[in-house]
Design a protein around this motif. Structure first.
Motif, PDB file in Angstrom:
ATOM      1  N   ARG A 231       0.816  -1.210   0.000  1.00 58.61           N
ATOM      2  CA  ARG A 231       0.000   0.000   0.000  1.00 58.61           C
ATOM      3  C   ARG A 231       0.851   1.262   0.000  1.00 58.61           C
ATOM      4  NH1 ARG A 231      -4.829  -1.728   4.306  1.00 58.61           N
ATOM      5  NH2 ARG A 231      -5.471  -3.628   3.169  1.00 58.61           N
ATOM      6  N   GLN A 232       1.867   1.238  -0.851  1.00 62.49           N
ATOM      7  CA  GLN A 232       2.783   2.364  -0.966  1.00 62.49           C
ATOM      8  C   GLN A 232       2.774   2.950  -2.378  1.00 62.49           C
ATOM      9  OE1 GLN A 232       4.835   3.727   1.561  1.00 62.49           O
ATOM     10  NE2 GLN A 232       3.424   2.538   2.802  1.00 62.49           N
ATOM     11  N   THR A 233       1.641   2.822  -3.070  1.00 64.70           N
ATOM     12  CA  THR A 233       1.584   3.287  -4.463  1.00 64.70           C
ATOM     13  C   THR A 233       1.761   4.800  -4.577  1.00 64.70           C
ATOM     14  OG1 THR A 233      -0.831   3.349  -4.304  1.00 64.70           O
ATOM     15  CG2 THR A 233       0.168   1.372  -5.262  1.00 64.70           C
ATOM     16  N   ALA A 234       1.308   5.537  -3.569  1.00 60.15           N
ATOM     17  CA  ALA A 234       1.469   6.995  -3.625  1.00 60.15           C
ATOM     18  C   ALA A 234       2.946   7.369  -3.638  1.00 60.15           C
ATOM     19  CB  ALA A 234       0.759   7.654  -2.441  1.00 60.15           C
ATOM     20  N   ALA A 235       3.731   6.712  -2.794  1.00 59.93           N
ATOM     21  CA  ALA A 235       5.171   6.992  -2.752  1.00 59.93           C
ATOM     22  C   ALA A 235       5.831   6.583  -4.070  1.00 59.93           C
ATOM     23  CB  ALA A 235       5.809   6.244  -1.587  1.00 59.93           C
ATOM     24  N   PHE A 236       5.373   5.452  -4.629  1.00 61.32           N
ATOM     25  CA  PHE A 236       5.913   4.981  -5.902  1.00 61.32           C
ATOM     26  C   PHE A 236       5.647   6.006  -7.009  1.00 61.32           C
ATOM     27  CE2 PHE A 236       5.291   2.828  -9.965  1.00 61.32           C
ATOM     28  CZ  PHE A 236       6.456   2.082 -10.080  1.00 61.32           C
ATOM     29  N   LYS A 237       4.413   6.515  -7.070  1.00 59.24           N
ATOM     30  CA  LYS A 237       4.070   7.506  -8.098  1.00 59.24           C
ATOM     31  C   LYS A 237       4.908   8.768  -7.934  1.00 59.24           C
ATOM     32  CE  LYS A 237      -0.769   5.932  -8.195  1.00 59.24           C
ATOM     33  NZ  LYS A 237      -0.845   5.341  -9.530  1.00 59.24           N
ATOM     34  N   ASN A 242       8.063  12.887 -10.333  1.00 57.82           N
ATOM     35  CA  ASN A 242       8.848  14.088 -10.061  1.00 57.82           C
ATOM     36  C   ASN A 242      10.136  14.122 -10.866  1.00 57.82           C
ATOM     37  OD1 ASN A 242       7.135  15.338  -8.183  1.00 57.82           O
ATOM     38  ND2 ASN A 242       7.862  14.009  -6.535  1.00 57.82           N
ATOM     39  N   ALA A 243      10.306  13.144 -11.755  1.00 58.83           N
ATOM     40  CA  ALA A 243      11.518  13.090 -12.577  1.00 58.83           C
ATOM     41  C   ALA A 243      11.457  14.129 -13.682  1.00 58.83           C
ATOM     42  CB  ALA A 243      11.674  11.694 -13.173  1.00 58.83           C
ATOM     43  N   ASP A 244      12.586  14.719 -13.999  1.00 63.72           N
ATOM     44  CA  ASP A 244      12.685  15.591 -15.165  1.00 63.72           C
ATOM     45  C   ASP A 244      12.944  14.770 -16.426  1.00 63.72           C
ATOM     46  OD1 ASP A 244      12.535  18.313 -13.960  1.00 63.72           O
ATOM     47  OD2 ASP A 244      14.289  17.585 -12.868  1.00 63.72           O
ATOM     48  N   LEU A 245      13.590  13.632 -16.248  1.00 62.70           N
ATOM     49  CA  LEU A 245      13.874  12.728 -17.364  1.00 62.70           C
ATOM     50  C   LEU A 245      13.718  11.300 -16.874  1.00 62.70           C
ATOM     51  CD1 LEU A 245      14.943  11.979 -20.184  1.00 62.70           C
ATOM     52  CD2 LEU A 245      17.265  12.269 -19.293  1.00 62.70           C
ATOM     53  N   LEU A 246      12.776  10.560 -17.469  1.00 58.05           N
ATOM     54  CA  LEU A 246      12.535   9.160 -17.112  1.00 58.05           C
ATOM     55  C   LEU A 246      13.038   8.274 -18.238  1.00 58.05           C
ATOM     56  CD1 LEU A 246      11.253   6.903 -15.396  1.00 58.05           C
ATOM     57  CD2 LEU A 246       9.098   7.332 -16.595  1.00 58.05           C
ATOM     58  N   PRO A 258      -1.339  -6.151 -17.610  1.00 57.88           N
ATOM     59  CA  PRO A 258      -2.278  -5.023 -17.712  1.00 57.88           C
ATOM     60  C   PRO A 258      -2.116  -3.970 -16.624  1.00 57.88           C
ATOM     61  CG  PRO A 258      -3.404  -7.129 -18.041  1.00 57.88           C
ATOM     62  CD  PRO A 258      -2.030  -7.462 -17.572  1.00 57.88           C
ATOM     63  N   THR A 259      -1.987  -4.390 -15.366  1.00 58.84           N
ATOM     64  CA  THR A 259      -1.910  -3.415 -14.273  1.00 58.84           C
ATOM     65  C   THR A 259      -0.643  -2.585 -14.370  1.00 58.84           C
ATOM     66  OG1 THR A 259      -3.120  -4.967 -12.857  1.00 58.84           O
ATOM     67  CG2 THR A 259      -1.996  -3.143 -11.770  1.00 58.84           C
ATOM     68  N   THR A 260       0.481  -3.236 -14.689  1.00 57.66           N
ATOM     69  CA  THR A 260       1.743  -2.517 -14.822  1.00 57.66           C
ATOM     70  C   THR A 260       1.693  -1.564 -16.010  1.00 57.66           C
ATOM     71  OG1 THR A 260       2.920  -4.414 -13.899  1.00 57.66           O
ATOM     72  CG2 THR A 260       4.231  -2.778 -15.064  1.00 57.66           C
ATOM     73  N   GLN A 261       1.110  -2.001 -17.115  1.00 57.82           N
ATOM     74  CA  GLN A 261       0.987  -1.130 -18.288  1.00 57.82           C
ATOM     75  C   GLN A 261       0.133   0.092 -17.970  1.00 57.82           C
ATOM     76  OE1 GLN A 261       0.682  -2.883 -22.375  1.00 57.82           O
ATOM     77  NE2 GLN A 261       0.232  -4.755 -21.261  1.00 57.82           N
ATOM     78  N   GLU A 262      -0.920  -0.111 -17.204  1.00 60.63           N
ATOM     79  CA  GLU A 262      -1.794   0.994 -16.820  1.00 60.63           C
ATOM     80  C   GLU A 262      -1.014   2.042 -16.038  1.00 60.63           C
ATOM     81  OE1 GLU A 262      -5.669   2.908 -16.370  1.00 60.63           O
ATOM     82  OE2 GLU A 262      -4.971   1.271 -17.651  1.00 60.63           O
ATOM     83  N   GLU A 263      -0.201   1.579 -15.077  1.00 55.08           N
ATOM     84  CA  GLU A 263       0.590   2.511 -14.276  1.00 55.08           C
ATOM     85  C   GLU A 263       1.642   3.214 -15.126  1.00 55.08           C
ATOM     86  OE1 GLU A 263       1.944   4.819 -11.301  1.00 55.08           O
ATOM     87  OE2 GLU A 263       0.117   3.606 -11.330  1.00 55.08           O
ATOM     88  N   LEU A 264       2.282   2.465 -16.019  1.00 55.26           N
ATOM     89  CA  LEU A 264       3.292   3.068 -16.892  1.00 55.26           C
ATOM     90  C   LEU A 264       2.662   4.099 -17.814  1.00 55.26           C
ATOM     91  CD1 LEU A 264       6.184   3.189 -17.932  1.00 55.26           C
ATOM     92  CD2 LEU A 264       5.651   1.272 -19.458  1.00 55.26           C
ATOM     93  N   PHE A 265       1.490   3.797 -18.324  1.00 52.53           N
ATOM     94  CA  PHE A 265       0.782   4.731 -19.205  1.00 52.53           C
ATOM     95  C   PHE A 265       0.508   6.050 -18.485  1.00 52.53           C
ATOM     96  CE2 PHE A 265      -3.400   6.496 -20.342  1.00 52.53           C
ATOM     97  CZ  PHE A 265      -3.143   6.890 -21.646  1.00 52.53           C
ATOM     98  N   HIS A 266      -0.062   5.969 -17.279  1.00 53.01           N
ATOM     99  CA  HIS A 266      -0.392   7.189 -16.543  1.00 53.01           C
ATOM    100  C   HIS A 266       0.865   7.952 -16.118  1.00 53.01           C
ATOM    101  CE1 HIS A 266      -4.701   6.637 -16.526  1.00 53.01           C
ATOM    102  NE2 HIS A 266      -4.567   5.391 -16.053  1.00 53.01           N
TER     103      HIS A 266
END
Length: 487
Positions: A231-237, A242-246, A258-266
């Motif tokens: 339950r640490q998704t907020a910290a993960f996001k 906050n990156a300038d370059l990912l 699917p779930t990982t792709q959804e997070e990567l997309f957002h």
């Protein structure tokens, strides 16, 4: 072992002089039982203890691990520490990255201290690459998996990769007018990871104040899954957005998840809309990644998709020369090899730069400083185990059929007595390939080309070697044939 048993009279007497490491070991025994092996291993398993006089500091492996410990286990750790340490030493908390960046840990990270909150807010996070100074950048790069040998200075550019190389340099320079996101794609061993590492190092050194995040798609996935479980998704996001370059390597890894792709997309959308930059690599173009979520594929295609083609012969020779110079510098020998040996490597290992460099590594490991005296036959003999897999599959008959088809001839033409140039040149090409990719002797190859003498085969091999160096069309034909032959 129960807590009461561990602090019984006899044990307490023994612990009065116990070092902090022994106190931490006993604390961990209780924590493993209370938290479970899996949770303990994920968050505390990589933690270490630092001592300086009467001060003791628990160093978490990452910023996220430190924050998890502070939120979920620090109070209990404090209780157990006090019970097990008769000396009453204070235990502080920090993370490895902050310790390396700041260079000290004393008295700054205790949970109850107001200064700790400020220090935590300033501390680098799990994916961040700090770059205030070159030494710090190097330490953080190694910690995060950046390879120091993968820089723009060691990247050999050529027609196959020069566009991707140019784009990577522009992104690393934080130039305006960039395309966003950028995707570099190409098969395994084409230099994608090298290019992404080089981009990361250059971006760090160009703009030390900017925040650069580099990770593989596998690491993105595993860390995201762990954040969901805890339950640490907020910290993960927050860490990523906050990156300038990912920079994400091997993004095809998330296909079918699917779930990982959804997070990567957002994550990607949030960064792009905020004017931040995203660069990824994949083993193929987005249109060919069938299990990729349509929205993610569409947004990748909306940026700049740069294909990296197989290295041509000249580029492969350049890579070998650069690699040889590096090995010579490391080994303290003169970095030279016979031209025919380097040409053999460049012609034989066409599918992957890693395989090409690996073959050279093998030769250097076997003969060291005597490489300059190594003959072609000796080199082939040393590398025979590396060639055996392909050699067992490729036959002279297969070569003849492929070459005949390529030049719009019949296989029978290649073994006939016809001497017209339209037939003789393809025949020589087929003989040259047979010499390079099979274990057949020159007489054996000659027999399979209509009973010709071994001197005819030798002449063909030498003629094609000369033509490859002076005729770009011939070099391209051979590259195409070799790739087709190896599937």
């Amino acid at each position: 072992m129960g807590l009461a048993g561990m602090i019984s009279g006899g044990a307490a007497g023994a612990m009065a002089s116990a070092p902090a490491s022994a106190v931490w070991t006993r604390t961990c025994q209780v924590l493993k039982h209370e938290l479970g092996e899996a949770t303990f291993g994920s968050w505390l398993g990589q933690a270490s203890l630092r001592e300086m006089g009467d001060e003791v500091c628990l160093v978490a492996a990452t910023g996220v691990a430190r924050d998890w410990i502070r939120r979920h286990a620090w109070r209990r750790i404090g209780e157990l520490w006090m019970q097990h340490d008769p000396m009453g030493r204070r235990l502080d908390l920090t993370c490895r990255m902050e310790l390396e960046s700041v260079g000290a840990y004393a008295g700054s990270m205790a949970l109850a201290a107001p200064a700790a909150a400020n220090a935590l807010a300033l501390a680098p996070a799990i994916f961040e690459v700090e770059a205030e100074t070159a030494p710090v950048a190097a330490r953080q790069g190694r910690l995060l998996g950046l390879q120091e040998r993968f820089t723009f200075e060691t990247f050999v550019a050529g027609p196959a990769n020069e566009f991707a190389y140019s784009v990577a340099q522009r992104v690393a320079a934080w130039s305006d007018g960039h395309f966003n996101p950028v995707l570099f794609h190409g098969p395994y061993g084409f230099g994608k990871t090298h290019l992404l590492n080089a981009l990361a190092w250059a971006a760090i050194r160009t703009q030390p104040a900017r925040r650069v995040v580099y990770l593989t798609a596998e690491r993105f996935t595993s860390t995201f899954v762990k954040a969901l479980q805890d339950r640490q998704t907020a910290a993960f996001k927050d860490e990523l957005r906050n990156a300038d370059l990912l920079l994400i390597d091997d993004v095809h890894f998330v296909a079918g998840k699917p779930t990982t792709q959804e997070e990567l997309f957002h994550t990607m959308i949030a960064l792009v809309e905020d004017g931040r930059r995203v660069v990824m690599t994949a083993d193929r173009s987005p249109t060919e990644i069938s299990e990729m979520e349509p929205r993610l594929r569409s947004h990748l295609q909306a940026g700049l998709v740069c294909g990296i083609e197989p290295a041509d012969r000249n580029l492969r020779l350049g890579i070998l020369q650069r690699k040889l110079a590096t090995l010579a510098g490391q080994g303290g020998f003169h970095g030279e090899a016979r031209p025919e040996v380097l040409q053999f490597l460049a012609d034989r290992f066409t599918d992957s730069v890693r395989e090409l460099e690996g073959a050279l590594n093998t030769l250097v490991a076997r003969v060291g400083g005597k490489l300059a005296n190594l003959s072609l036959d000796e080199a082939q003999s040393i590398l025979r185990p590396h060639l055996s897999c392909n050699e067992r599959r490729v036959t002279v008959d297969m070569i003849q059929k492929l070459v005949a088809e390529h030049y719009s001839l019949k296989q029978a033409d290649l073994i006939s007595e016809r001497r017209a140039r339209a037939v003789a040149r393809p025949r020589q090409v087929a003989m040259w390939i047979a010499k390079q990719v099979t274990t057949r002797s020159l007489p054996d190859i000659g027999r399979r080309f209509g009973g010709r003498d071994h001197t005819t085969v030798l002449h063909a091999v030498r003629r094609i070697e000369a033509l490859k160096a002076e005729d770009a069309g011939m070099a391209r034909d051979i590259d195409v044939l070799l790739r087709k032959l190896r599937g």
